[in-house]
Design a protein around this motif. Structure first.
Motif, mmCIF file in Angstrom:
data_model
loop_
_atom_site.group_PDB
_atom_site.id
_atom_site.type_symbol
_atom_site.label_atom_id
_atom_site.label_comp_id
_atom_site.label_asym_id
_atom_site.label_seq_id
_atom_site.Cartn_x
_atom_site.Cartn_y
_atom_site.Cartn_z
ATOM 1 N N UNK A 127 0.894 -1.318 0.135
ATOM 2 C CA UNK A 127 -0.004 0.002 0.098
ATOM 3 C C UNK A 127 0.843 1.212 -0.044
ATOM 4 N N UNK A 128 2.198 1.137 0.723
ATOM 5 C CA UNK A 128 2.783 2.469 0.698
ATOM 6 C C UNK A 128 3.414 2.692 -0.490
ATOM 7 N N UNK A 129 3.779 1.617 -1.319
ATOM 8 C CA UNK A 129 4.354 1.758 -2.547
ATOM 9 C C UNK A 129 3.218 2.536 -3.463
ATOM 10 N N UNK A 130 1.995 1.947 -3.351
ATOM 11 C CA UNK A 130 0.880 2.342 -4.287
ATOM 12 C C UNK A 130 0.675 3.832 -3.977
ATOM 13 N N UNK A 131 1.032 4.154 -2.666
ATOM 14 C CA UNK A 131 0.654 5.591 -2.273
ATOM 15 C C UNK A 131 1.791 6.484 -2.769
ATOM 16 N N UNK A 132 2.851 6.141 -2.879
ATOM 17 C CA UNK A 132 4.055 6.849 -3.372
ATOM 18 C C UNK A 132 3.768 7.120 -4.929
ATOM 19 N N UNK A 133 3.386 6.066 -5.557
ATOM 20 C CA UNK A 133 3.151 6.132 -7.178
ATOM 21 C C UNK A 133 1.913 7.119 -7.333
ATOM 22 N N UNK A 134 1.030 7.214 -6.491
ATOM 23 C CA UNK A 134 -0.051 8.080 -6.879
ATOM 24 C C UNK A 134 0.351 9.596 -6.516
ATOM 25 N N UNK A 135 1.248 9.761 -5.358
ATOM 26 C CA UNK A 135 1.842 11.132 -4.884
ATOM 27 C C UNK A 135 2.676 11.728 -6.057
ATOM 28 N N UNK A 136 3.254 10.656 -6.675
ATOM 29 C CA UNK A 136 4.259 11.039 -7.648
ATOM 30 C C UNK A 136 3.631 11.526 -8.808
ATOM 31 N N UNK A 137 2.533 10.766 -9.289
ATOM 32 C CA UNK A 137 1.458 11.032 -10.363
ATOM 33 C C UNK A 137 0.727 12.559 -10.242
ATOM 34 N N UNK A 138 0.285 12.563 -9.001
ATOM 35 C CA UNK A 138 -0.162 13.933 -8.496
ATOM 36 C C UNK A 138 0.113 14.509 -7.167
ATOM 37 N N UNK A 139 1.098 15.413 -7.324
ATOM 38 C CA UNK A 139 2.065 15.969 -6.301
ATOM 39 C C UNK A 139 1.060 16.900 -5.458
ATOM 40 N N UNK A 140 -0.115 17.530 -6.102
ATOM 41 C CA UNK A 140 -1.076 18.374 -5.219
ATOM 42 C C UNK A 140 -1.694 17.613 -4.295
ATOM 43 N N UNK A 141 -1.967 16.141 -4.472
ATOM 44 C CA UNK A 141 -2.619 15.246 -3.361
ATOM 45 C C UNK A 141 -1.671 15.133 -2.146
ATOM 46 N N UNK A 142 -0.414 15.258 -2.415
ATOM 47 C CA UNK A 142 0.261 15.438 -1.013
ATOM 48 C C UNK A 142 0.302 16.588 -0.314
ATOM 49 N N UNK A 143 0.289 17.737 -1.278
ATOM 50 C CA UNK A 143 0.215 19.042 -0.697
ATOM 51 C C UNK A 143 -0.954 19.257 0.030
ATOM 52 N N UNK A 144 -2.183 18.508 -0.557
ATOM 53 C CA UNK A 144 -3.540 18.886 0.055
ATOM 54 C C UNK A 144 -4.089 17.745 1.119
#
Ligand code: ATP
Length: 270
Positions: A127-144
């Motif tokens: 799951x952590x790896x999946x999240x890392x991939x998602x946040x790389x694709x969509x950096x704005x989701x990490x900011x928010x």
């Protein structure tokens, strides 16, 4: 790689054969057959009520939530039968839908939405790896991450909806009108992301009214009209066919267009 080349049994992607779907007395799909080979992006085009969402519901096992059901034909993915399977069995089989209208959990935070996407996915370890991939694709989701999802812009909500689906680590993503209602710049960002997701190995079935965008992303496309496939073929060929250009891309047969002027692409609606 020619993703449409014949593959050994078991290595097939999504196969839909002679599918019929009804909502009570309403016949929404009849005799629909299509193939989404592994690793490809395939688009399904059509106007309002053509049956695009119904097709995705039939694949994702969500028809029963809309009081609909498959009355004939079958759907398989990787050789395994999806028709008749529960939604969670379909997700466990690697096929995940991003629903139309985004349907994120507006009162939950971005982070909580993403965590919800990982529930029900097979094996939580990555799951952590999946999240890392998602946040790389969509950096704005990490900011928010800590913000309520309902406060995101329309485009960011679409990113969150796709990100949430990716948290389940799908082998195949079902996208229902991902650019609906978005400004052209945001729509083209979403299109780029779909390309990137596909380049990472995820097969994509994309349902769209925005034919120009869908044909630019897909290798093959199918056109649905009143529940039936009326046209299909390589996306590049469909994009240049006179009938598709006139009916589905809204390109006028004006003399200047015929003379090679830049065509005007319009959203197709019936
Ligand atoms: P749109 O782009 O407007 O969402 P669509 O191509 O996705 O259109 P569907 O929503 O799949 O089309 O609808 C196909 C047909 O099934 C339409 O005639 C629609 O009225 C009907 N339909 C869809 N959902 C239901 C439902 N829950 N109950 C009864 N009929 C339905």
């Amino acid at each position: 790689m020619d993703v449409h080349a014949p593959r050994p049994p078991g290595d097939s992607g999504l196969v839909v054969r002679d599918l019929a779907v009804s909502y009570g007395p309403v016949l929404a799909l009849r005799g629909v057959s299509l193939d989404v080979p592994r690793g490809s992006v395939v688009a399904v085009l059509g106007g309002n009520g053509a049956g695009k969402s119904t097709l995705l519901r039939a694949v994702s096992g969500t028809l029963r939530f809309h009081r609909g059901g498959i009355t004939a034909g079958e759907v398989t993915f990787g050789g395994k039968r999806l028709s008749g399977a529960t939604t969670s069995a379909v997700v466990a089989g690697g096929v995940v839908q991003v629903p139309e209208g985004r349907r994120i959990f507006a009162r939950m935070t971005v982070e909580e939405n993403l965590r919800a996407g990982a529930l029900g996915a097979p094996g939580r370890r990555s799951a952590a790896k999946a999240k890392e991939r998602v946040l790389t694709l969509f950096p704005v989701l990490a900011e928010r991450a800590g913000q309520r999802a309902g406060l995101l812009s329309g485009g960011e909500q679409q990113m969150l909806a796709i990100g949430r689906a990716l948290m389940a680590r799908p082998r195949m993503l079902l996208l229902d009108e991902p650019t609906l209602g978005l400004a052209p710049m945001m729509a083209s960002r979403i299109a780029d992301t779909v390309r990137e997701i596909n380049a990472g190995g995820t097969t994509v079935l994309l349902v769209e009214q925005n034919a120009a965008m869908a044909l630019s992303l897909a290798s093959h496309a199918y056109v649905l009209e009143v529940g039936e496939v009326v046209l299909s073929g390589p996306a590049a060929e469909l994009a240049t066919s006179d009938e598709v250009r006139r009916r589905y891309l809204g390109i006028e047969d004006a003399p200047e267009a015929a003379a090679g002027a830049r065509p005007v692409l319009a959203r197709w609606s019936t």
